[in-house]
Write an enzyme that holds these catalytic residues in place. Sequence first.
Site, PDB file in Angstrom:
ATOM      1  N   ASN A   1      48.590  44.997  40.388  1.00  0.00           N
ATOM      2  CA  ASN A   1      48.828  43.683  41.005  1.00  0.00           C
ATOM      3  C   ASN A   1      49.485  42.737  39.992  1.00  0.00           C
ATOM      4  O   ASN A   1      48.832  42.206  39.102  1.00  0.00           O
ATOM      5  CB  ASN A   1      47.474  43.137  41.500  1.00  0.00           C
ATOM      6  CG  ASN A   1      47.620  41.844  42.276  1.00  0.00           C
ATOM      7  OD1 ASN A   1      48.490  41.027  41.973  1.00  0.00           O
ATOM      8  ND2 ASN A   1      46.763  41.649  43.247  1.00  0.00           N
TER       9      ASN A   1
ATOM     10  N   ASP B   1      38.012  43.475  39.511  1.00  0.00           N
ATOM     11  CA  ASP B   1      37.845  43.613  40.952  1.00  0.00           C
ATOM     12  C   ASP B   1      37.430  42.262  41.508  1.00  0.00           C
ATOM     13  O   ASP B   1      36.589  41.580  40.918  1.00  0.00           O
ATOM     14  CB  ASP B   1      36.809  44.682  41.310  1.00  0.00           C
ATOM     15  CG  ASP B   1      37.112  45.227  42.691  1.00  0.00           C
ATOM     16  OD1 ASP B   1      38.023  46.072  42.805  1.00  0.00           O
ATOM     17  OD2 ASP B   1      36.489  44.761  43.667  1.00  0.00           O
TER      18      ASP B   1
ATOM     19  N   THR C   1      46.092  47.374  36.147  1.00  0.00           N
ATOM     20  CA  THR C   1      46.226  46.830  37.499  1.00  0.00           C
ATOM     21  C   THR C   1      47.625  47.098  38.027  1.00  0.00           C
ATOM     22  O   THR C   1      48.586  47.151  37.250  1.00  0.00           O
ATOM     23  CB  THR C   1      45.950  45.299  37.532  1.00  0.00           C
ATOM     24  OG1 THR C   1      46.088  44.831  38.877  1.00  0.00           O
ATOM     25  CG2 THR C   1      46.899  44.507  36.642  1.00  0.00           C
TER      26      THR C   1
HETATM   27  P1  IMP Z   1      41.149  44.146  44.559  1.00  0.00           P
HETATM   28  O1  IMP Z   1      40.401  43.392  43.510  1.00  0.00           O
HETATM   29  O2  IMP Z   1      42.425  44.692  44.034  1.00  0.00           O
HETATM   30  O3  IMP Z   1      40.299  45.120  45.294  1.00  0.00           O
HETATM   31  O4  IMP Z   1      41.665  43.115  45.651  1.00  0.00           O
HETATM   32  C1  IMP Z   1      40.926  42.068  46.094  1.00  0.00           C
HETATM   33  C2  IMP Z   1      41.653  41.329  47.211  1.00  0.00           C
HETATM   34  O5  IMP Z   1      41.022  40.037  47.301  1.00  0.00           O
HETATM   35  C3  IMP Z   1      43.128  41.042  46.931  1.00  0.00           C
HETATM   36  O6  IMP Z   1      43.965  41.999  47.501  1.00  0.00           O
HETATM   37  C4  IMP Z   1      43.325  39.693  47.609  1.00  0.00           C
HETATM   38  O7  IMP Z   1      43.615  39.873  48.972  1.00  0.00           O
HETATM   39  C5  IMP Z   1      41.970  39.026  47.458  1.00  0.00           C
HETATM   40  N1  IMP Z   1      41.956  38.183  46.258  1.00  0.00           N
HETATM   41  C6  IMP Z   1      41.360  38.422  45.067  1.00  0.00           C
HETATM   42  N2  IMP Z   1      41.591  37.430  44.199  1.00  0.00           N
HETATM   43  C7  IMP Z   1      42.387  36.559  44.844  1.00  0.00           C
HETATM   44  C8  IMP Z   1      42.990  35.337  44.453  1.00  0.00           C
HETATM   45  O8  IMP Z   1      42.893  34.854  43.304  1.00  0.00           O
HETATM   46  N3  IMP Z   1      43.724  34.733  45.405  1.00  0.00           N
HETATM   47  C9  IMP Z   1      43.890  35.223  46.657  1.00  0.00           C
HETATM   48  N4  IMP Z   1      43.368  36.355  47.070  1.00  0.00           N
HETATM   49  C10 IMP Z   1      42.618  37.040  46.161  1.00  0.00           C
END
Ligand code: IMP
Length: 195
Positions: free
Chosen positions: A14, A72, A12
């Site tokens: 993130n 995801d 990740t």
């Molecule tokens: P991805 O899983 O990287 O595609 O991103 C999913 C998006 O959903 C993130 O960029 C956040 O904006 C939102 N998201 C997912 N999980 C959380 C969480 O635990 N808190 C707040 N936003 C979330």
Amino acid sequence: MQNENLRLYFVTGNKSKFNEVSKIFQTQKVKFTLQQLNLETIEIQADNINDVALFKLNSVKDKINSSFFIEDSGFFVDKPLKGFPGVYSSYVFKSIGDEGILRLIDDFEGSRAHFSAVIALYFKPLDKILIFEGEVRGKVSDKIKGKGGFGFDPIFIPDLIPNKTFSELSPQEKNEISHRGQAIRKLISFLKRNF
Ligand code: IMP
């Protein structure tokens, strides 16, 4: 030298997601050493996050010689936005943010929302791919509240703690009920059963 069988990568970019997950690993006494791996994955546009997660996993599988997982997740405003932003959460957060979502809602008391997380694990000792899921339900706050967390945390009020947004919870409190916390605990139970 570290036993490669006991190394587990969370792929990740993130850092907030990684910090949440590593806190759970620390409290659960898992034999595996968790490490963040910031590798470029391919994110397809699909209508459910399971397909996105599996594609993401397979897009890096040949580059990693250990067990690893990707995650995801998405924020779904079921009422009144019929599930938006859902699979578009990441893009929508970057473009209109929390304020943009609040502008789309008029009845906050009647709102319903949830977060979903899908973890796809490649488990090298068994040469297997496994999926673990988590979901947390609640509603949308009528204003941005709290300083913790990331993404849509400041506007999500979980049913289980109905007077606070996710951003007002400690990292431990959020992990106890969150979509990601649930999915990770399932992953950890699997690891404990199989190693
Ligand atoms: P991805 O899983 O990287 O595609 O991103 C999913 C998006 O959903 C993130 O960029 C956040 O904006 C939102 N998201 C997912 N999980 C959380 C969480 O635990 N808190 C707040 N936003 C979330």
